[in-house]
Every structure is written in structure tokens, then in C-alpha cells.
Design a protein around this motif. Structure first.
Motif, mmCIF file in Angstrom:
data_model
loop_
_atom_site.group_PDB
_atom_site.id
_atom_site.type_symbol
_atom_site.label_atom_id
_atom_site.label_comp_id
_atom_site.label_asym_id
_atom_site.label_seq_id
_atom_site.Cartn_x
_atom_site.Cartn_y
_atom_site.Cartn_z
ATOM 1 N N HIS A 7 0.837 -1.199 0.000
ATOM 2 C CA HIS A 7 0.000 0.000 0.000
ATOM 3 C C HIS A 7 0.871 1.248 0.000
ATOM 4 O O HIS A 7 1.900 1.301 0.675
ATOM 5 C CB HIS A 7 -0.899 0.031 1.246
ATOM 6 C CG HIS A 7 -1.861 -1.111 1.320
ATOM 7 N ND1 HIS A 7 -2.917 -1.255 0.459
ATOM 8 C CD2 HIS A 7 -1.931 -2.151 2.172
ATOM 9 C CE1 HIS A 7 -3.599 -2.338 0.779
ATOM 10 N NE2 HIS A 7 -3.022 -2.908 1.814
ATOM 11 N N SER A 38 2.018 4.866 1.143
ATOM 12 C CA SER A 38 1.887 5.562 2.419
ATOM 13 C C SER A 38 1.216 6.915 2.163
ATOM 14 O O SER A 38 1.248 7.435 1.047
ATOM 15 C CB SER A 38 3.249 5.740 3.087
ATOM 16 O OG SER A 38 4.069 6.533 2.290
ATOM 17 N N ASN A 94 -3.831 1.714 4.077
ATOM 18 C CA ASN A 94 -2.517 2.330 3.842
ATOM 19 C C ASN A 94 -1.813 2.655 5.153
ATOM 20 O O ASN A 94 -2.464 3.029 6.132
ATOM 21 C CB ASN A 94 -2.673 3.656 3.083
ATOM 22 C CG ASN A 94 -3.383 3.507 1.777
ATOM 23 O OD1 ASN A 94 -4.564 3.184 1.746
ATOM 24 N ND2 ASN A 94 -2.686 3.756 0.691
#
Length: 185
Positions: free
Chosen positions: A3, A5, A40
Motif C-alpha cells: 500500500h 503511504s 494504507n
């Protein structure tokens, strides 16, 4: 695939909480909501400030332009009281106004309280930052985010931010098929 950031600015706007008269509950509520919903890795940049329009404007500019937050959420200061100036400050620093966010936030809140019509929440962009004004109470923050967040990740995509993903058992982020990535592993 991992994911992306994301940096998220969280601003609680309250004269009394910023003076220590009572404990701020907005920032913890926002962080808890994201902890449950967002897949995330997130870095939160938090601010607790009074209802002062110049300070709100300066804080939003700092979070967007200096801190490079892709998403900035404010809580508090959206009602009709004389000290409620969050929407004015947000509009003053906006590059684009997204009226659908304010309309949707009020529509969500109207399901719970008739006083939602008093809210003046707005959604705007400033550069590559999406700025949304949320209510001040933790319960209302959660209800509002639950009702609108499906549209937030695609908006962040469109303004050049990271690809936001939600946990599968929470809110499904909506994107047109052409804008979807394979799920991160």
C-alpha cells in the motif's frame, strides 16, 4: 504490491479544547476511524487550534503546502455561531471547491439529527490536498466519514495523491474500473 503511504492532516478547531478547558475528542476519534478503515500506512500530522480564522487558514496552508498532506480533515467550527469560521477559512485557502462533499455530509447527518441543516461544512482542494470540514462530535465524525469516504480515495487520485485503499470489511472505496489497481498483497 504494498500500500502507498499517506500523510493525513487532522485539525481540531475549538477555543475551549485548545485552551485546555476540556479534552479534545476530535483528533482521537479521527485517528481511531482511520485505524479501523484505512489499509494504507498513514502518518498523521495533528493540530489543536482555536476558532481564529487567520490561524485556521495558516494551519491549512502549512498542512497542504509544507507538510504535503494528501488529505486534511478539520473537526469543529462549522455551525452558525459567531466563532464558527472553519468554512470561511477553508474557502479562503481553496484552489477548487467541491460542493458535493458539503451536500453529502449534510445529507448523511440529516439521517441522524434535524440540526444538520445548520452545518456549513465544505470540501475543497488546495494543490494536491483534499480538505474536508467535519462535525465536532466523535459520533458525528464517524457517521459522516462512513457516509462519504467511498468517494475520497478517487478524489485523492485525481489531484495527484497516493492510491488510498480501505480495509475490505469496512468501506469500499469507489473508483471507475479504469482507475482501479489490483488489490495490494
Amino acid at each position: 504490491m504494498k500500500h502507498d503511504s499517506v500523510r493525513i492532516g487532522l485539525v481540531s478547531i475549538s477555543d475551549r479544547a485548545s485552551q485546555g478547558v476540556y479534552e479534545d475528542k476530535g483528533l482521537p476519534a479521527l485517528q481511531a476511524w482511520f485505524g479501523e478503515t484505512l489499509a494504507n500506512p498513514a502518518e498523521f500530522v495533528t493540530r489543536l487550534i482555536p476558532d481564529e480564522q487567520p490561524m485556521i487558514e495558516a494551519t491549512l496552508i502549512e498542512l497542504a503546502d509544507v507538510e504535503k498532506c494528501s488529505l486534511i480533515l478539520t473537526t469543529g467550527g462549522t455551525g452558525p455561531a459567531p466563532r464558527d469560521v472553519t468554512p470561511e477559512a477553508t474557502l479562503a485557502v481553496a484552489h477548487k471547491v467541491l460542493p458535493g462533499f458539503g451536500e453529502a455530509m449534510r445529507a448523511v447527518s440529516l439521517k441522524y439529527v434535524p440540526t444538520a441543516i445548520l452545518s456549513r461544512q465544505v470540501g475543497v482542494t488546495r494543490g494536491a490536498s483534499l480538505i474536508l470540514n467535519l462535525p465536532g462530535q466523535p459520533k458525528a465524525i464517524k457517521e459522516t466519514l462512513d457516509g462519504i469516504f467511498a468517494a475520497v480515495p478517487y478524489c485523492v487520485d485525481l489531484i495527484g495523491g497516493p492510491y488510498l485503499e480501505t480495509r475490505p470489511d469496512t468501506i469500499a472505496a469507489f473508483r471507475p474500473k479504469s482507475a482501479q489497481r489490483p488489490p495490494a498483497g
